[in-house]
Design a protein around this motif. Structure first.
Motif, PDB file in Angstrom:
ATOM      1  N   SER A  59       0.810  -1.218   0.000  1.00  0.00           N
ATOM      2  CA  SER A  59       0.000   0.000   0.000  1.00  0.00           C
ATOM      3  C   SER A  59       0.844   1.269   0.000  1.00  0.00           C
ATOM      4  CB  SER A  59      -0.929   0.011   1.215  1.00  0.00           C
ATOM      5  OG  SER A  59      -0.189   0.190   2.394  1.00  0.00           O
ATOM      6  N   MET A  60       2.157   1.153   0.150  1.00  0.00           N
ATOM      7  CA  MET A  60       3.018   2.345   0.193  1.00  0.00           C
ATOM      8  C   MET A  60       2.909   3.174  -1.076  1.00  0.00           C
ATOM      9  SD  MET A  60       6.517   1.206   1.925  1.00  0.00           S
ATOM     10  CE  MET A  60       6.752   1.308   3.647  1.00  0.00           C
ATOM     11  N   ARG A  61       2.623   2.546  -2.174  1.00  0.00           N
ATOM     12  CA  ARG A  61       2.495   3.291  -3.437  1.00  0.00           C
ATOM     13  C   ARG A  61       1.305   4.236  -3.407  1.00  0.00           C
ATOM     14  NH1 ARG A  61      -1.344   0.250  -6.821  1.00  0.00           N
ATOM     15  NH2 ARG A  61      -1.941  -1.543  -5.576  1.00  0.00           N
ATOM     16  N   LEU A  62       0.363   3.983  -2.496  1.00  0.00           N
ATOM     17  CA  LEU A  62      -0.831   4.818  -2.414  1.00  0.00           C
ATOM     18  C   LEU A  62      -0.788   5.814  -1.249  1.00  0.00           C
ATOM     19  CD1 LEU A  62      -3.493   2.111  -3.205  1.00  0.00           C
ATOM     20  CD2 LEU A  62      -2.638   3.880  -4.707  1.00  0.00           C
ATOM     21  N   PHE A  63       0.340   5.887  -0.543  1.00  0.00           N
ATOM     22  CA  PHE A  63       0.455   6.831   0.567  1.00  0.00           C
ATOM     23  C   PHE A  63       0.197   8.271   0.135  1.00  0.00           C
ATOM     24  CE2 PHE A  63       3.126   4.504   4.013  1.00  0.00           C
ATOM     25  CZ  PHE A  63       2.144   3.540   4.099  1.00  0.00           C
ATOM     26  N   PRO A  64       0.738   8.746  -0.998  1.00  0.00           N
ATOM     27  CA  PRO A  64       0.447  10.128  -1.397  1.00  0.00           C
ATOM     28  C   PRO A  64      -1.041  10.366  -1.655  1.00  0.00           C
ATOM     29  CG  PRO A  64       2.353   9.330  -2.583  1.00  0.00           C
ATOM     30  CD  PRO A  64       1.762   8.152  -1.875  1.00  0.00           C
ATOM     31  N   LEU A  65      -1.696   9.399  -2.274  1.00  0.00           N
ATOM     32  CA  LEU A  65      -3.126   9.546  -2.547  1.00  0.00           C
ATOM     33  C   LEU A  65      -3.938   9.530  -1.254  1.00  0.00           C
ATOM     34  CD1 LEU A  65      -5.335   9.749  -4.693  1.00  0.00           C
ATOM     35  CD2 LEU A  65      -5.381   7.255  -4.757  1.00  0.00           C
ATOM     36  N   ALA A  66      -3.609   8.610  -0.350  1.00  0.00           N
ATOM     37  CA  ALA A  66      -4.314   8.550   0.931  1.00  0.00           C
ATOM     38  C   ALA A  66      -4.059   9.823   1.740  1.00  0.00           C
ATOM     39  CB  ALA A  66      -3.881   7.323   1.719  1.00  0.00           C
ATOM     40  N   GLY A  67      -2.825  10.306   1.751  1.00  0.00           N
ATOM     41  CA  GLY A  67      -2.509  11.536   2.469  1.00  0.00           C
ATOM     42  C   GLY A  67      -3.234  12.744   1.901  1.00  0.00           C
ATOM     43  N   ALA A  68      -3.327  12.796   0.585  1.00  0.00           N
ATOM     44  CA  ALA A  68      -4.054  13.905  -0.044  1.00  0.00           C
ATOM     45  C   ALA A  68      -5.535  13.854   0.311  1.00  0.00           C
ATOM     46  CB  ALA A  68      -3.864  13.866  -1.554  1.00  0.00           C
ATOM     47  N   GLY A  69      -6.097  12.668   0.325  1.00  0.00           N
ATOM     48  CA  GLY A  69      -7.508  12.534   0.691  1.00  0.00           C
ATOM     49  C   GLY A  69      -7.766  12.907   2.137  1.00  0.00           C
ATOM     50  N   ILE A  70      -6.883  12.468   3.029  1.00  0.00           N
ATOM     51  CA  ILE A  70      -7.029  12.799   4.445  1.00  0.00           C
ATOM     52  C   ILE A  70      -6.859  14.307   4.645  1.00  0.00           C
ATOM     53  CG2 ILE A  70      -5.960  12.516   6.721  1.00  0.00           C
ATOM     54  CD1 ILE A  70      -5.263   9.619   5.773  1.00  0.00           C
ATOM     55  N   GLY A  71      -5.863  14.892   3.970  1.00  0.00           N
ATOM     56  CA  GLY A  71      -5.644  16.333   4.078  1.00  0.00           C
ATOM     57  C   GLY A  71      -6.788  17.149   3.510  1.00  0.00           C
ATOM     58  N   ALA A  72      -7.352  16.695   2.399  1.00  0.00           N
ATOM     59  CA  ALA A  72      -8.487  17.405   1.804  1.00  0.00           C
ATOM     60  C   ALA A  72      -9.706  17.348   2.718  1.00  0.00           C
ATOM     61  CB  ALA A  72      -8.815  16.817   0.436  1.00  0.00           C
ATOM     62  N   ALA A  73      -9.940  16.189   3.317  1.00  0.00           N
ATOM     63  CA  ALA A  73     -11.071  16.068   4.243  1.00  0.00           C
ATOM     64  C   ALA A  73     -10.872  16.953   5.465  1.00  0.00           C
ATOM     65  CB  ALA A  73     -11.255  14.614   4.652  1.00  0.00           C
ATOM     66  N   ALA A  74      -9.660  16.961   6.013  1.00  0.00           N
ATOM     67  CA  ALA A  74      -9.375  17.807   7.172  1.00  0.00           C
ATOM     68  C   ALA A  74      -9.494  19.287   6.808  1.00  0.00           C
ATOM     69  CB  ALA A  74      -7.983  17.504   7.711  1.00  0.00           C
ATOM     70  N   GLY A  75      -9.010  19.652   5.624  1.00  0.00           N
ATOM     71  CA  GLY A  75      -9.121  21.041   5.182  1.00  0.00           C
ATOM     72  C   GLY A  75     -10.565  21.476   4.995  1.00  0.00           C
ATOM     73  N   LEU A  76     -11.395  20.581   4.489  1.00  0.00           N
ATOM     74  CA  LEU A  76     -12.805  20.899   4.313  1.00  0.00           C
ATOM     75  C   LEU A  76     -13.489  21.109   5.658  1.00  0.00           C
ATOM     76  CD1 LEU A  76     -15.189  21.212   2.381  1.00  0.00           C
ATOM     77  CD2 LEU A  76     -15.552  18.752   2.565  1.00  0.00           C
ATOM     78  N   VAL A  77     -13.208  20.234   6.610  1.00  0.00           N
ATOM     79  CA  VAL A  77     -13.776  20.395   7.950  1.00  0.00           C
ATOM     80  C   VAL A  77     -13.297  21.704   8.570  1.00  0.00           C
ATOM     81  CG1 VAL A  77     -13.728  19.450  10.302  1.00  0.00           C
ATOM     82  CG2 VAL A  77     -14.100  17.938   8.350  1.00  0.00           C
ATOM     83  N   TRP A  78     -12.023  21.999   8.404  1.00  0.00           N
ATOM     84  CA  TRP A  78     -11.449  23.235   8.943  1.00  0.00           C
ATOM     85  C   TRP A  78     -12.114  24.468   8.330  1.00  0.00           C
ATOM     86  CZ3 TRP A  78      -8.902  24.573  12.995  1.00  0.00           C
ATOM     87  CH2 TRP A  78      -8.231  25.774  13.026  1.00  0.00           C
ATOM     88  N   ALA A  79     -12.271  24.464   7.003  1.00  0.00           N
ATOM     89  CA  ALA A  79     -12.887  25.601   6.322  1.00  0.00           C
ATOM     90  C   ALA A  79     -14.339  25.783   6.758  1.00  0.00           C
ATOM     91  CB  ALA A  79     -12.796  25.422   4.811  1.00  0.00           C
ATOM     92  N   LEU A  80     -15.065  24.686   6.892  1.00  0.00           N
ATOM     93  CA  LEU A  80     -16.451  24.786   7.342  1.00  0.00           C
ATOM     94  C   LEU A  80     -16.546  25.311   8.769  1.00  0.00           C
ATOM     95  CD1 LEU A  80     -18.004  21.543   5.835  1.00  0.00           C
ATOM     96  CD2 LEU A  80     -18.404  23.899   5.122  1.00  0.00           C
ATOM     97  N   ALA A  81     -15.617  24.886   9.628  1.00  0.00           N
ATOM     98  CA  ALA A  81     -15.618  25.367  11.009  1.00  0.00           C
ATOM     99  C   ALA A  81     -15.314  26.862  11.066  1.00  0.00           C
ATOM    100  CB  ALA A  81     -14.609  24.587  11.840  1.00  0.00           C
ATOM    101  N   LEU A  82     -14.358  27.322  10.270  1.00  0.00           N
ATOM    102  CA  LEU A  82     -14.041  28.758  10.250  1.00  0.00           C
ATOM    103  C   LEU A  82     -15.201  29.569   9.686  1.00  0.00           C
ATOM    104  CD1 LEU A  82     -10.292  28.862   9.188  1.00  0.00           C
ATOM    105  CD2 LEU A  82     -11.280  29.275  11.430  1.00  0.00           C
ATOM    106  N   TRP A  83     -15.833  29.044   8.636  1.00  0.00           N
ATOM    107  CA  TRP A  83     -16.975  29.747   8.052  1.00  0.00           C
ATOM    108  C   TRP A  83     -18.106  29.842   9.070  1.00  0.00           C
ATOM    109  CZ3 TRP A  83     -21.984  28.218   6.965  1.00  0.00           C
ATOM    110  CH2 TRP A  83     -22.721  29.114   6.218  1.00  0.00           C
ATOM    111  N   LEU A  84     -18.371  28.753   9.761  1.00  0.00           N
ATOM    112  CA  LEU A  84     -19.431  28.753  10.757  1.00  0.00           C
ATOM    113  C   LEU A  84     -19.105  29.716  11.895  1.00  0.00           C
ATOM    114  CD1 LEU A  84     -22.096  27.540  11.746  1.00  0.00           C
ATOM    115  CD2 LEU A  84     -20.761  25.778  12.888  1.00  0.00           C
ATOM    116  N   GLY A  85     -17.857  29.732  12.338  1.00  0.00           N
ATOM    117  CA  GLY A  85     -17.464  30.660  13.394  1.00  0.00           C
ATOM    118  C   GLY A  85     -17.620  32.112  12.981  1.00  0.00           C
ATOM    119  N   ALA A  86     -17.234  32.435  11.759  1.00  0.00           N
ATOM    120  CA  ALA A  86     -17.388  33.806  11.271  1.00  0.00           C
ATOM    121  C   ALA A  86     -18.862  34.181  11.154  1.00  0.00           C
ATOM    122  CB  ALA A  86     -16.697  33.954   9.914  1.00  0.00           C
ATOM    123  N   TRP A  87     -19.669  33.243  10.710  1.00  0.00           N
ATOM    124  CA  TRP A  87     -21.100  33.494  10.562  1.00  0.00           C
ATOM    125  C   TRP A  87     -21.743  33.745  11.933  1.00  0.00           C
ATOM    126  CZ3 TRP A  87     -25.638  30.497  11.565  1.00  0.00           C
ATOM    127  CH2 TRP A  87     -26.775  30.970  10.936  1.00  0.00           C
TER     128      TRP A  87
END
Length: 98
Positions: A34-62
């Motif tokens: 599975s090491m060949r897929l580490f970059p893809l898995a990391g990108a997916g995990i990072g994208a999901a975390a970034g989306l949650v982060w962006a939604l939390a900041l948007w909600l806080g500002a609202w």
């Protein structure tokens, strides 16, 4: 295709703290394969975390904007300064948790 998804799941199990089940049909060398897929898995995990982060900041500002509108009739420089300070604290907390 099934092997690819299994390897991606193994990579996600290894790279995250999230409770992802280890595939029952994974061979002994699953992690090495599975090491060949580490970059893809990391990108997916990072994208999901970034989306949650962006939604939390948007909600806080609202929420802050609604509170300012209800309490003082709108936004002022103090409200914008408070929003900046809250965002900075949130970023530092996230950096400390990582």
């Amino acid at each position: 295709m099934d092997d690819l998804l299994r390897d991606l799941r193994v990579a996600a199990c290894f790279l995250t703290r999230l409770p992802v089940r280890w595939p029952a049909d994974a061979p002994a060398d699953a992690l090495a394969r599975s090491m060949r897929l580490f970059p893809l898995a990391g990108a997916g995990i990072g994208a999901a975390a970034g989306l949650v982060w962006a939604l939390a900041l948007w909600l806080g500002a609202w929420v802050l904007a609604g509170l300012a509108r209800r309490r003082i009739g709108g936004q002022t420089g103090d409200v914008l300064g408070a929003a900046q300070q809250l965002a900075e604290v949130a970023v530092l907390c996230a950096a400390g948790a990582a």
